[in-house]
Design an enzyme around this catalytic site. Sequence first.
Site, PDB file in Angstrom:
ATOM      1  N   ARG A 160      44.688  15.722 -40.558  1.00 58.29           N
ATOM      2  CA  ARG A 160      44.923  16.399 -39.290  1.00 58.29           C
ATOM      3  C   ARG A 160      45.451  15.479 -38.157  1.00 58.29           C
ATOM      4  NH1 ARG A 160      40.943  19.946 -41.647  1.00 58.29           N
ATOM      5  NH2 ARG A 160      39.827  18.218 -40.276  1.00 58.29           N
ATOM      6  N   SER A 180      48.639   7.694 -48.027  1.00 55.86           N
ATOM      7  CA  SER A 180      47.368   8.268 -48.348  1.00 55.86           C
ATOM      8  C   SER A 180      46.940   8.543 -49.856  1.00 55.86           C
ATOM      9  CB  SER A 180      47.496   9.914 -47.868  1.00 55.86           C
ATOM     10  OG  SER A 180      48.344  10.661 -48.604  1.00 55.86           O
ATOM     11  N   THR A 182      46.702  10.636 -52.074  1.00 55.26           N
ATOM     12  CA  THR A 182      47.515  11.673 -52.980  1.00 55.26           C
ATOM     13  C   THR A 182      48.994  11.661 -52.215  1.00 55.26           C
ATOM     14  OG1 THR A 182      46.561  13.445 -51.815  1.00 55.26           O
ATOM     15  CG2 THR A 182      45.856  12.916 -53.965  1.00 55.26           C
ATOM     16  N   ALA A 235      39.432   5.490 -36.265  1.00 54.42           N
ATOM     17  CA  ALA A 235      38.805   6.064 -37.435  1.00 54.42           C
ATOM     18  C   ALA A 235      37.294   5.965 -37.461  1.00 54.42           C
ATOM     19  CB  ALA A 235      39.509   5.850 -38.551  1.00 54.42           C
ATOM     20  N   ARG A 236      36.877   4.771 -38.144  1.00 58.11           N
ATOM     21  CA  ARG A 236      35.381   4.433 -37.988  1.00 58.11           C
ATOM     22  C   ARG A 236      35.754   2.872 -38.037  1.00 58.11           C
ATOM     23  NH1 ARG A 236      34.215   8.800 -36.401  1.00 58.11           N
ATOM     24  NH2 ARG A 236      32.667  10.019 -37.040  1.00 58.11           N
ATOM     25  N   GLU A 265      28.742  -0.562 -33.666  1.00 58.84           N
ATOM     26  CA  GLU A 265      28.725  -0.099 -32.316  1.00 58.84           C
ATOM     27  C   GLU A 265      27.243   0.677 -32.012  1.00 58.84           C
ATOM     28  OE1 GLU A 265      32.417   2.770 -33.111  1.00 58.84           O
ATOM     29  OE2 GLU A 265      30.858   4.239 -32.472  1.00 58.84           O
ATOM     30  N   HIS A 283      34.631   4.462 -28.218  1.00 58.48           N
ATOM     31  CA  HIS A 283      34.558   5.598 -29.013  1.00 58.48           C
ATOM     32  C   HIS A 283      34.549   6.689 -28.140  1.00 58.48           C
ATOM     33  CE1 HIS A 283      32.961   6.879 -33.240  1.00 58.48           C
ATOM     34  NE2 HIS A 283      34.045   7.742 -32.719  1.00 58.48           N
ATOM     35  N   GLY A 285      37.319   8.684 -28.537  1.00 57.71           N
ATOM     36  CA  GLY A 285      38.447   9.418 -28.978  1.00 57.71           C
ATOM     37  C   GLY A 285      38.483  11.024 -28.653  1.00 57.71           C
TER      38      GLY A 285
HETATM   39  C1  GLV Z   1      34.471  11.408 -33.597  1.00 59.22           C
HETATM   40  O1  GLV Z   1      34.479  10.130 -34.211  1.00 59.22           O
HETATM   41  C2  GLV Z   1      34.039  12.355 -34.690  1.00 59.22           C
HETATM   42  O2  GLV Z   1      34.027  12.088 -36.104  1.00 59.22           O
HETATM   43  O3  GLV Z   1      34.126  13.463 -34.453  1.00 59.22           O
END
Ligand code: GLV
Length: 317
Positions: A160, A180, A182, A235-236, A265, A283, A285
């Site tokens: 998403r 991705s 798939t 993302a991470r 982090e 972080h 986001g």
């Molecule tokens: C933020 O990084 C989340 O996964 O919601």
Amino acid sequence: MARVLVTRRLTDGGTDPLTEAGHEVVGPADDDRPLTAQELCDGAAANDAIVCLLTDRIDAEVLRAGQAGGRLRVVGNAAVGYDNIDVTTARELNIAVCNTPGVLDATTADLAFLLILAATRTATGAEDDLRHGRWTGWGFNTHLARDVNGATLGLVGYGRIARAVADRAAGFDMEVLHTSRTDTGLPGYIPTLSELLPRADIVSLHVPLTESTHHLIGAAELALMKPTAVIINTARGPVLDEDALVDALEGGTIFGAGLDVFEGEPQVNPRLLTAPRTTLLPHIGSATIGTRTRMAQLACQGVTDVLAGRTPPNLVT
Ligand code: GLV
């Protein structure tokens, strides 16, 4: 009525689904500090549910403490990523886990785009020059960066948030490619990461952190990118090998980077702090009042549903 540990202070109204259902909310600590591992174990043992943040490690020990206490039924993570929770053990112990899909896509995509713009236009370095008195006047050849408009954006992962980034890219006349696990069957699908990386001017990461995505982007992948390319990570942190990234930035084998997440982090690799052409954010986001409130409410609603014997739409396991 159940008793629910909320590990940190949430935004106003965040716990409404719990209180409206008549549950007792315990915590968070007044000073809004993260709970220690021991406090999480004690909380798991003494409560029917936990609402936690991505900074809380809900590992096997915490979950087993919950099982031993005989009460813990559900953990609601007020985040969409749930790599902080040992979902395998939760499943084994029949403890439900919920997260917050959907409500933070647009806000996180906005932030990804902020990083795309800032890193590609080297805004951080330019502002730093201004703030530190190094701007001596408008120069035709100074602060020359790269265009976002018309660039090719390579999305790694196409969930998403990635799709919301793609929507924004359309307004910048970008060509959007994605890869991705798939085949999405959608225009712009590239079957492999190694085919996508050399084609993209800007690469943006949108995969969850799992064993298979740890250091998905390392030295070999960075070497496939154009020397003019920019990499974005919302993302991470551990999806990207930071030392390899700094080597690439310092060696000029890629142009720039925009990061909102970090491997260790809140500690930030000191090499990143001095690396050229980077924009680094702590972080943030999903950090808007509206989105954080929606996240808190969705996590608390999931917990409320499980406690009432309902299956919430945001159930992970
Ligand atoms: C933020 O990084 C989340 O996964 O919601």
